[in-house]
Each structure stands twice: as structure tokens, then as C-alpha cells.
Design an enzyme around this catalytic site. Structure first.
Site: not given
Ligand code: IMP
Ligand code: MG
Length: 188
Positions: A113-114, A117, A167, A173, A179
Site C-alpha cells: 500500500e502507498d 490514513d 502528500v 496523487d 504521481r
Molecule cells: P485510508 O483508507 O483512509 O487509510 O486511505 C488510504 C488511501 O487514501 C491511500 O491508498 C491513498 O490512495 C489515499 N491517501 C491517503 N492519504 C493520502 C495523502 O496524503 N496523499 C495521497 N493519497 C492519500
Molecule cells: Mg489516491
């Protein structure tokens, strides 16, 4: 695994004039950490099939660098899950747009995973993947915002802790832009 701040190259045309707060991780810092992660992953899987499963699109650059640092046989596949759309805040809904064709049963699965959050994307995916009866199922994330989030799983392999800012770069992105920026910046 803390953040390093270096001077931002405001002149980088890839950023299209977008106001950047600062560079959080430069190319050398990322490359060094990705090499370390490759060594950790190599050592963690002494035997068995290893399937590195990249979560698109954000992990595509990280994954391509990472797998070249893993010195053991492996396979690569991708899945797509989206939760953000064009916004900079998580909507909370996770859509799984594509299923890997590869069989997961009996394999060591490393989900790449990138950034983590809220943790909702990973929570949902781990549930779906665990149902396919892999031999093992671990998470490798480039960045973790380490919020008081809802993540119910341990990130076994982590690149960097990331401040709670939006970020982009190195695969990440904003509305599908940036990207290709080879380092990671915080947007204003
Ligand atoms: P989560 O489900 O809230 O943990 O979100 C994760 C996904 O949200 C990641 O795979 C990213 O694609 C996107 N994401 C969360 N934070 C950022 C950020 O700071 N920059 C870009 N994409 C983000
Ligand atoms: Mg994204």
C-alpha cells in the site's frame, strides 16, 4: 523512521506551479529505505510462494522499486481499491474494482500500500484477502500517518511515518496528478 526536511525545488516543472509546503522524503532517502525493506522482506520469507499484491494505483512506483530489492522468487499482481476520488479527505467508502486472477490459497501474500490514513482501505482488503485462505497475509506500506485511526492490522513492513498532511509524489496523487514526481512532497 522519522521525516527529513530538505529544500524544495520550486522550479520542478512536474509540479505544474502547485504550491508545495516542503519535501518530506527525497529520492535518495526513499531509495535507501526501499532497499532496507527489500532486505527485511527477503529475510522474512525463507520458504514458500510469495505473491506481492500491489494496491493500485498509488503503490505502482513503490512496488516496482521494492520487488527489485527482494532477493528470492516471487510473483506480482495488483488490485484496485479507491476511497478518495478527487477529494483530499477519505470518504470512508472503499470500492474494490478488480480482483487478482492469481490464486491466493496457500501462498504468502504481501499487500503493498502507498499510504495508510484512516486505515479503512486496508481493513476492508485484509478481510477480503483473508477469506481466500492464504498461508500468510502481511502489510507493507510506504507511509503511515499513524493517526488514531481505525486500522485493525499490524503494518509488518513500513517505509516511513508520515506527518498528518496531504502528500503527493512517488505514486501518490492529488486528483490523479503528481504521481510521477520522484520524491514525496506535502501540498499547501
Ligand atoms: P485510508 O483508507 O483512509 O487509510 O486511505 C488510504 C488511501 O487514501 C491511500 O491508498 C491513498 O490512495 C489515499 N491517501 C491517503 N492519504 C493520502 C495523502 O496524503 N496523499 C495521497 N493519497 C492519500
Ligand atoms: Mg489516491
Amino acid at each position: 523512521m522519522t521525516c527529513t526536511s530538505v529544500t524544495v525545488s520550486q522550479a520542478d516543472p512536474r509540479l505544474d506551479g502547485r504550491a508545495v509546503d516542503r519535501v518530506l522524503f527525497d529520492e535518495r532517502t526513499i531509495a535507501r529505505r526501499v532497499a532496507e525493506l527489500g532486505t527485511e522482506i527477503t529475510g522474512a520469507y525463507p520458504e514458500g510462494d510469495l505473491l506481492v499484491l500491489g494496491l493500485l494505483k498509488g503503490s505502482f512506483i513503490f512496488l516496482s522499486d521494492l520487488v527489485r530489492q527482494v532477493r528470492r522468487p516471487l510473483q506480482v499482481d495488483f488490485i484496485v481499491a479507491s476511497s478518495y476520488g478527487d477529494a483530499t479527505a477519505s470518504s470512508g467508502t472503499v470500492n474494490l474494482a478488480y480482483d487478482p486472477e492469481t490464486r491466493l490459497e496457500g501462498k504468502n501474500i504481501l499487500l503493498v500500500e502507498d499510504i495508510i490514513d484512516t486505515g479503512r482501505t486496508i481493513n476492508r482488503l485484509m478481510g477480503l484477502l483473508a477469506a481466500r485462505k492464504p498461508r500468510s497475509l502481511e502489510i507493507c506500506a510506504l507511509l503511515d500517518k499513524k493517526l488514531e485511526n481505525e486500522l485493525r492490522h499490524t503494518v509488518r513492513f513500513l517505509g516511513f511515518e508520515c506527518p498528518n498532511e496531504f502528500v503527493v509524489g512517488y505514486g501518490l496523487d492529488h486528483a490523479e496528478n503528481f504521481r510521477h514526481v520522484p520524491y514525496i512532497v506535502s501540498l499547501k
